[in-house]
Design a protein around this motif. Structure first.
Motif, PDB file in Angstrom:
ATOM      1  N   ARG A   1       3.547   0.845  51.619  1.00  0.00           N
ATOM      2  CA  ARG A   1       4.886   1.436  51.153  1.00  0.00           C
ATOM      3  C   ARG A   1       5.497   1.951  52.514  1.00  0.00           C
ATOM      4  NH1 ARG A   1       5.161   5.794  46.729  1.00  0.00           N
ATOM      5  NH2 ARG A   1       7.326   5.168  47.550  1.00  0.00           N
ATOM      6  N   ASP A   2       6.846   1.575  52.193  1.00  0.00           N
ATOM      7  CA  ASP A   2       7.616   2.011  53.541  1.00  0.00           C
ATOM      8  C   ASP A   2       7.421   3.155  54.044  1.00  0.00           C
ATOM      9  OD1 ASP A   2       9.302   2.984  51.709  1.00  0.00           O
ATOM     10  OD2 ASP A   2      11.126   2.296  52.109  1.00  0.00           O
ATOM     11  N   ASP A   3       7.366   4.163  53.020  1.00  0.00           N
ATOM     12  CA  ASP A   3       7.173   5.536  53.529  1.00  0.00           C
ATOM     13  C   ASP A   3       5.982   5.776  54.041  1.00  0.00           C
ATOM     14  OD1 ASP A   3       9.187   6.718  51.181  1.00  0.00           O
ATOM     15  OD2 ASP A   3       8.075   4.940  50.519  1.00  0.00           O
TER      16      ASP A   3
HETATM   17 ZN    ZN Z   1       9.393   4.115  49.689  1.00  0.00          ZN
END
Ligand code: ZN
Ligand code: PRT
Length: 285
Positions: free
Chosen positions: A51-53
Motif C-alpha cells: 500500500r502506498d501509505d
Molecule cells: Zn493509500
C-alpha cells in the motif's frame, strides 16, 4: 547475489505507471504482478507490492531499499528517507476547497474553521506557516463529502481533474502542495546496492528524456533549408540528407514535448512538408 529491493504500489493510481517504468527500463518481472513480492528476470532487483501509505516506513526500515510513492505521502509520513528522482507521473495537487457558495477572501478565511483531510501533518505545517489557527479533522476517505454533511468548513484533498470537487459543490481556493511520483531511498545503502541503484537511475533518466522528446523528420525545399534548420534545436544540429528529387532535402531532429506544437507550426509556415513525428524509446546523451 545482491539484489536491490524496490517497493511499489500494489494497486491504485501509481501501480500501472510504476510497472511500466520498470518495463521501459528493460526490467522484466517474473510471473505477473499479483502477489506480495516478485523478482526481475534480467536485473538484480526484487519488487515488493505494498500500500502506498506503508512504503515510506518500509524504506526507512530498510525492508525495501528504494520505493516509488507520491510526494504527498512522503511529506505526510515524514520518515527518514530521501527523494532521489522525480518520475513525471501521478501528478496532482493537494488543495484547499470550500463550498462553492462561500465567499473565500484569502487564507485568513480559514481562521477558527474546521478542516477535514487525510493529510493532517502537511495541513498543520501549512497552517502554522501561514499563522492560521484551525481545527483539523483527520478522516480516512471521502473527504469531499465532509462540508456537505456539516463535518467541516473546508477540506484539503488531492485534486487532478477537479471533477470530484465540482461534483460535490466545492471550489478549489489554495494549493498546498504540488505532487508527483518520486523515487525514494533508505539511508545507508551498501556500495553494491548503490551500484545497482546507479544503473537503474541511468536507465530511468534515459526513459524520462525519451518520453519528453520526439524524433521529427520532414522534407524541405533547399532554398528554405537554412530557415528551417534555424527553427530546430536538435541534440547537436539536425541531420540533413538529400532527397532523390532534385532541390529537396530530408531533415531529422529531436524536439522536446513542451516546445513541440509551437515549432511544428513555424516549420510548416517556413515551407516544411511531410512532417513525421516518431516516439523515442531511449535517449542517452
Ligand atoms: Zn493509500
Ligand atoms: O491502496 P493504497 O493505499 O495503496 O492506495 P490509495 O487509495 O491510498 O491511493 P491512490 O491509488 O488513490 O493514489 C495513489 C497516489 O496517486 C496518491 O498518493 C497521489 O500521489 C497520486 N494521485 C494523483 C492521486 C490523484 N492523482 C487523485 N486524483 N491520488 C488520489 N486522487 C483522488 C483524490 O483523493 C480525489 O478523491 O482522486 C480524486 C480527485 O480526482 P479528480 O480528478 O476528480 O480531481
Amino acid at each position: 547475489m545482491t539484489k536491490l529491493k524496490i517497493a511499489i504500489q500494489k494497486s491504485g493510481r501509481l501501480n500501472d505507471d510504476s510497472v511500466r517504468l520498470l518495463k521501459d527500463c528493460g526490467i522484466d518481472l517474473k510471473n505477473g504482478v499479483n502477489k506480495l513480492k516478485t523478482e526481475a528476470d534480467n536485473f538484480p532487483m526484487e519488487v515488493y507490492f505494498l500500500r502506498d501509505d506503508d512504503i515510506p516506513q518500509y524504506v526507512e526500515d530498510g525492508v525495501a531499499d528504494i520505493g516509488i510513492v507520491g510526494e504527498n505521502v512522503v511529506y505526510e509520513k515524514n520518515k527518514d528517507i530521501g527523494i532521489i528522482e522525480h518520475l513525471g507521473f501521478g501528478k496532482c495537487r493537494l488543495s484547499i476547497a470550500v463550498s462553492r457558495t462561500e465567499q473565500y477572501t484569502g487564507i485568513a478565511y480559514l481562521d477558527n474553521k474546521r478542516i477535514a483531510t487525510t493529510y493532517p501533518v502537511i495541513v498543520q505545517k501549512f497552517l502554522d506557516e501561514n499563522n492560521i489557527n484551525a481545527e483539523i479533522h483527520e478522516i480516512s476517505g471521502s473527504v469531499e463529502i465532509a462540508p456537505g454533511i456539516g463535518l467541516a468548513d473546508a477540506i484539503v484533498d488531492l485534486v487532478s481533474s477537479g471533477s470530484t470537487l465540482f461534483m460535490n459543490g466545492l471550489k478549489e481556493v489554495e494549493t498546498v502542495l504540488r505532487s508527483e511520483a518520486v523515487l525514494v531511498h533508505t539511508s545507508g545503502l551498501s556500495a553494491e546496492k548503490k551500484q545497482i541503484l546507479d544503473k537503474f537511475l541511468f536507465r530511468i533518466r534515459a526513459v524520462k528524456k525519451a518520453r519528453n522528446n520526439k524524433y521529427i523528420l520532414l522534407n524541405a525545399p533547399n532554398d528554405r533549408l537554412q530557415q528551417i534548420i534555424s527553427l530546430l534545436p536538435g541534440m547537436k544540429s539536425p541531420t540533413v540528407l538529400p532527397l532523390a528529387e532534385e532541390g529537396w532535402s530530408s531533415v531529422h531532429s529531436v524536439l522536446s514535448e513542451n516546445e513541440f506544437w509551437d515549432i511544428i507550426e513555424k516549420l510548416k509556415d517556413a515551407g516544411a512538408q511531410g512532417i513525421l513525428v516518431i516516439p523515442i524509446e531511449k535517449m542517452i546523451l
